[in-house]
Design a protein around this motif. Structure first.
Motif, PDB file in Angstrom:
ATOM      1  N   TRP A 176      -8.518   3.508  -3.594  1.00 25.74           N
ATOM      2  CA  TRP A 176      -7.888   4.603  -2.867  1.00 25.74           C
ATOM      3  C   TRP A 176      -8.898   5.206  -1.908  1.00 25.74           C
ATOM      4  O   TRP A 176     -10.100   5.025  -2.037  1.00 25.74           O
ATOM      5  CB  TRP A 176      -7.354   5.669  -3.825  1.00 25.74           C
ATOM      6  CG  TRP A 176      -8.443   6.413  -4.545  1.00 25.74           C
ATOM      7  CD1 TRP A 176      -9.105   6.007  -5.655  1.00 25.74           C
ATOM      8  CD2 TRP A 176      -9.014   7.667  -4.156  1.00 25.74           C
ATOM      9  NE1 TRP A 176     -10.059   6.945  -5.999  1.00 25.74           N
ATOM     10  CE2 TRP A 176     -10.027   7.969  -5.101  1.00 25.74           C
ATOM     11  CE3 TRP A 176      -8.774   8.557  -3.117  1.00 25.74           C
ATOM     12  CZ2 TRP A 176     -10.782   9.125  -5.030  1.00 25.74           C
ATOM     13  CZ3 TRP A 176      -9.524   9.712  -3.045  1.00 25.74           C
ATOM     14  CH2 TRP A 176     -10.520   9.995  -3.994  1.00 25.74           C
ATOM     15  N   ALA A 177      -8.361   5.948  -0.942  1.00 23.39           N
ATOM     16  CA  ALA A 177      -9.198   6.669   0.010  1.00 23.39           C
ATOM     17  C   ALA A 177      -8.392   7.813   0.598  1.00 23.39           C
ATOM     18  O   ALA A 177      -7.161   7.776   0.631  1.00 23.39           O
ATOM     19  CB  ALA A 177      -9.668   5.736   1.122  1.00 23.39           C
ATOM     20  N   ILE A 178      -9.109   8.819   1.055  1.00 25.23           N
ATOM     21  CA  ILE A 178      -8.487   9.959   1.732  1.00 25.23           C
ATOM     22  C   ILE A 178      -8.452   9.675   3.219  1.00 25.23           C
ATOM     23  O   ILE A 178      -9.416   9.175   3.791  1.00 25.23           O
ATOM     24  CB  ILE A 178      -9.282  11.252   1.454  1.00 25.23           C
ATOM     25  CG1 ILE A 178      -9.230  11.609  -0.029  1.00 25.23           C
ATOM     26  CG2 ILE A 178      -8.754  12.408   2.314  1.00 25.23           C
ATOM     27  CD1 ILE A 178     -10.127  12.757  -0.440  1.00 25.23           C
ATOM     28  N   VAL A 179      -7.328   9.998   3.849  1.00 21.53           N
ATOM     29  CA  VAL A 179      -7.234   9.949   5.302  1.00 21.53           C
ATOM     30  C   VAL A 179      -6.990  11.369   5.793  1.00 21.53           C
ATOM     31  O   VAL A 179      -6.206  12.115   5.216  1.00 21.53           O
ATOM     32  CB  VAL A 179      -6.149   8.978   5.809  1.00 21.53           C
ATOM     33  CG1 VAL A 179      -6.536   7.542   5.531  1.00 21.53           C
ATOM     34  CG2 VAL A 179      -4.799   9.278   5.205  1.00 21.53           C
ATOM     35  N   LEU A 229      -4.482   8.552   0.511  1.00 22.23           N
ATOM     36  CA  LEU A 229      -4.129   9.937   0.196  1.00 22.23           C
ATOM     37  C   LEU A 229      -4.274  10.791   1.447  1.00 22.23           C
ATOM     38  O   LEU A 229      -5.373  10.932   1.985  1.00 22.23           O
ATOM     39  CB  LEU A 229      -5.037  10.463  -0.923  1.00 22.23           C
ATOM     40  CG  LEU A 229      -4.932  11.923  -1.301  1.00 22.23           C
ATOM     41  CD1 LEU A 229      -3.520  12.294  -1.739  1.00 22.23           C
ATOM     42  CD2 LEU A 229      -5.945  12.254  -2.393  1.00 22.23           C
ATOM     43  N   CYS A 230      -3.166  11.339   1.908  1.00 21.00           N
ATOM     44  CA  CYS A 230      -3.170  12.162   3.125  1.00 21.00           C
ATOM     45  C   CYS A 230      -3.609  13.588   2.803  1.00 21.00           C
ATOM     46  O   CYS A 230      -3.044  14.245   1.925  1.00 21.00           O
ATOM     47  CB  CYS A 230      -1.785  12.174   3.761  1.00 21.00           C
ATOM     48  SG  CYS A 230      -1.316  10.586   4.470  1.00 21.00           S
ATOM     49  N   ASP A 231      -4.599  14.033   3.536  1.00 21.98           N
ATOM     50  CA  ASP A 231      -5.156  15.370   3.362  1.00 21.98           C
ATOM     51  C   ASP A 231      -4.197  16.425   3.915  1.00 21.98           C
ATOM     52  O   ASP A 231      -3.307  16.123   4.717  1.00 21.98           O
ATOM     53  CB  ASP A 231      -6.512  15.445   4.080  1.00 21.98           C
ATOM     54  CG  ASP A 231      -7.401  16.548   3.551  1.00 21.98           C
ATOM     55  OD1 ASP A 231      -6.914  17.443   2.833  1.00 21.98           O
ATOM     56  OD2 ASP A 231      -8.608  16.512   3.872  1.00 21.98           O
ATOM     57  N   MET A 245       0.845  -1.173   0.000  1.00 18.13           N
ATOM     58  CA  MET A 245       0.000   0.000   0.000  1.00 18.13           C
ATOM     59  C   MET A 245       0.890   1.234   0.000  1.00 18.13           C
ATOM     60  O   MET A 245       1.901   1.264   0.684  1.00 18.13           O
ATOM     61  CB  MET A 245      -0.864   0.024   1.245  1.00 18.13           C
ATOM     62  CG  MET A 245      -2.059  -0.872   1.130  1.00 18.13           C
ATOM     63  SD  MET A 245      -2.692  -1.276   2.739  1.00 18.13           S
ATOM     64  CE  MET A 245      -1.769  -2.747   3.040  1.00 18.13           C
ATOM     65  N   VAL A 246       0.459   2.232  -0.735  1.00 19.52           N
ATOM     66  CA  VAL A 246       1.232   3.469  -0.825  1.00 19.52           C
ATOM     67  C   VAL A 246       0.491   4.567  -0.084  1.00 19.52           C
ATOM     68  O   VAL A 246      -0.710   4.757  -0.264  1.00 19.52           O
ATOM     69  CB  VAL A 246       1.457   3.884  -2.295  1.00 19.52           C
ATOM     70  CG1 VAL A 246       2.202   5.200  -2.372  1.00 19.52           C
ATOM     71  CG2 VAL A 246       2.198   2.800  -3.058  1.00 19.52           C
ATOM     72  N   ILE A 247       1.250   5.281   0.739  1.00 20.49           N
ATOM     73  CA  ILE A 247       0.740   6.463   1.411  1.00 20.49           C
ATOM     74  C   ILE A 247       1.240   7.634   0.564  1.00 20.49           C
ATOM     75  O   ILE A 247       2.441   7.784   0.347  1.00 20.49           O
ATOM     76  CB  ILE A 247       1.255   6.571   2.858  1.00 20.49           C
ATOM     77  CG1 ILE A 247       1.125   5.228   3.599  1.00 20.49           C
ATOM     78  CG2 ILE A 247       0.548   7.701   3.590  1.00 20.49           C
ATOM     79  CD1 ILE A 247      -0.237   4.610   3.633  1.00 20.49           C
ATOM     80  N   ILE A 248       0.324   8.451   0.076  1.00 15.56           N
ATOM     81  CA  ILE A 248       0.659   9.477  -0.908  1.00 15.56           C
ATOM     82  C   ILE A 248       0.069  10.813  -0.465  1.00 15.56           C
ATOM     83  O   ILE A 248      -0.881  10.848   0.304  1.00 15.56           O
ATOM     84  CB  ILE A 248       0.134   9.038  -2.303  1.00 15.56           C
ATOM     85  CG1 ILE A 248       0.757   9.845  -3.434  1.00 15.56           C
ATOM     86  CG2 ILE A 248      -1.366   9.042  -2.355  1.00 15.56           C
ATOM     87  CD1 ILE A 248       0.452   9.275  -4.816  1.00 15.56           C
ATOM     88  N   TYR A 262       1.122  -7.287   5.012  1.00 15.09           N
ATOM     89  CA  TYR A 262       1.022  -5.977   4.377  1.00 15.09           C
ATOM     90  C   TYR A 262       2.387  -5.303   4.322  1.00 15.09           C
ATOM     91  O   TYR A 262       3.284  -5.595   5.111  1.00 15.09           O
ATOM     92  CB  TYR A 262       0.051  -5.076   5.149  1.00 15.09           C
ATOM     93  CG  TYR A 262      -1.371  -5.580   5.175  1.00 15.09           C
ATOM     94  CD1 TYR A 262      -2.045  -5.892   4.003  1.00 15.09           C
ATOM     95  CD2 TYR A 262      -2.047  -5.735   6.370  1.00 15.09           C
ATOM     96  CE1 TYR A 262      -3.352  -6.346   4.017  1.00 15.09           C
ATOM     97  CE2 TYR A 262      -3.370  -6.185   6.396  1.00 15.09           C
ATOM     98  CZ  TYR A 262      -4.009  -6.490   5.219  1.00 15.09           C
ATOM     99  OH  TYR A 262      -5.299  -6.933   5.236  1.00 15.09           O
ATOM    100  N   TYR A 263       2.496  -4.342   3.404  1.00 14.47           N
ATOM    101  CA  TYR A 263       3.723  -3.584   3.207  1.00 14.47           C
ATOM    102  C   TYR A 263       3.316  -2.154   2.874  1.00 14.47           C
ATOM    103  O   TYR A 263       2.504  -1.940   1.973  1.00 14.47           O
ATOM    104  CB  TYR A 263       4.510  -4.215   2.058  1.00 14.47           C
ATOM    105  CG  TYR A 263       5.813  -3.558   1.713  1.00 14.47           C
ATOM    106  CD1 TYR A 263       6.701  -3.131   2.683  1.00 14.47           C
ATOM    107  CD2 TYR A 263       6.180  -3.378   0.387  1.00 14.47           C
ATOM    108  CE1 TYR A 263       7.900  -2.555   2.353  1.00 14.47           C
ATOM    109  CE2 TYR A 263       7.386  -2.816   0.036  1.00 14.47           C
ATOM    110  CZ  TYR A 263       8.243  -2.408   1.020  1.00 14.47           C
ATOM    111  OH  TYR A 263       9.437  -1.829   0.692  1.00 14.47           O
ATOM    112  N   PHE A 264       3.877  -1.203   3.591  1.00 15.82           N
ATOM    113  CA  PHE A 264       3.500   0.200   3.432  1.00 15.82           C
ATOM    114  C   PHE A 264       4.664   0.976   2.839  1.00 15.82           C
ATOM    115  O   PHE A 264       5.810   0.816   3.262  1.00 15.82           O
ATOM    116  CB  PHE A 264       3.073   0.777   4.789  1.00 15.82           C
ATOM    117  CG  PHE A 264       1.934   0.006   5.386  1.00 15.82           C
ATOM    118  CD1 PHE A 264       0.630   0.223   4.956  1.00 15.82           C
ATOM    119  CD2 PHE A 264       2.160  -0.981   6.332  1.00 15.82           C
ATOM    120  CE1 PHE A 264      -0.423  -0.520   5.467  1.00 15.82           C
ATOM    121  CE2 PHE A 264       1.116  -1.726   6.857  1.00 15.82           C
ATOM    122  CZ  PHE A 264      -0.176  -1.489   6.424  1.00 15.82           C
ATOM    123  N   ILE A 265       4.338   1.826   1.871  1.00 15.30           N
ATOM    124  CA  ILE A 265       5.352   2.567   1.134  1.00 15.30           C
ATOM    125  C   ILE A 265       5.066   4.058   1.245  1.00 15.30           C
ATOM    126  O   ILE A 265       3.983   4.525   0.906  1.00 15.30           O
ATOM    127  CB  ILE A 265       5.359   2.128  -0.349  1.00 15.30           C
ATOM    128  CG1 ILE A 265       5.638   0.632  -0.438  1.00 15.30           C
ATOM    129  CG2 ILE A 265       6.365   2.939  -1.146  1.00 15.30           C
ATOM    130  CD1 ILE A 265       5.342   0.039  -1.801  1.00 15.30           C
TER     131      ILE A 265
END
Length: 171
Positions: A146-149, A107-109, A1-4, A68-71
């Motif tokens: 995708w989702a917004i956090v 997607l970080c707000d 999963m990518v944190i963008i 899981y793997y976070f990027i």
């Protein structure tokens, strides 16, 4: 999963918290290490080197991942960075975008306060919102879930865990 998302939106913090929650590993943003070592003045060619090293790091850390793997940062981030700083993007980065697929983008707000550090460049909220919109357009068009956090660090973590468990936990 990518944190963008734009800079100073809690991506690294969320990656670290998610990795801890799921007892796995996460891949940090290579650019920070690179810029701390080489200085914050960078060229278009430096961004290609950073992108290549980011993927090498991503590929090396995944071996230790569990379920899981976070990027923290992917080639979409490199694309936006290239286009914002130099109005163009390396073909190699674009090719990597088309080749690599992930399971989920979070997607970080921009609702967290911008925190100054020696590497961050864009404190203006209007510009941060413009960057957020660029990232939102990217994830919408990526074809990947995708989702917004948003909210505090704790709220972001709770939202992300709920989303991951709901969306990916069904597999």
């Amino acid at each position: 999963m990518v944190i963008i998302g734009p800079e100073s939106t809690g991506k690294s913090t969320l990656c670290a918290h998610l990795a801890e929650h799921y007892n796995t590993v996460w891949c940090p943003e290579f650019a920070r290490e690179y810029l701390l070592q080489h200085g914050k003045e960078y060229t278009y060619e430096d961004l290609l080197s950073i992108a290549m090293s980011q993927l090498e790091l991503e590929d090396s850390v995944i071996a230790a991942a569990k379920k899981y793997y976070f990027i923290d940062t992917d080639m979409y981030v490199m694309k936006v960075w290239c286009e914002v700083a130099f109005q163009q993007c390396h073909k190699w980065i674009l090719n990597q975008i088309s080749q690599r697929k992930y399971d989920l983008y979070l997607l970080c707000d921009v609702d967290l306060p911008w925190v100054k550090d020696e590497l961050r460049e864009y404190p203006d909220l209007t510009f941060r919102k413009k960057l957020f919109k660029m990232y939102k357009d990217i994830v919408i068009n990526s074809g990947i879930k995708w989702a917004i956090v948003s909210g505090t660090d704790i709220e972001r973590l709770q939202t992300a865990v709920r989303l991951i468990d709901t969306i990916l936990g069904r597999r």
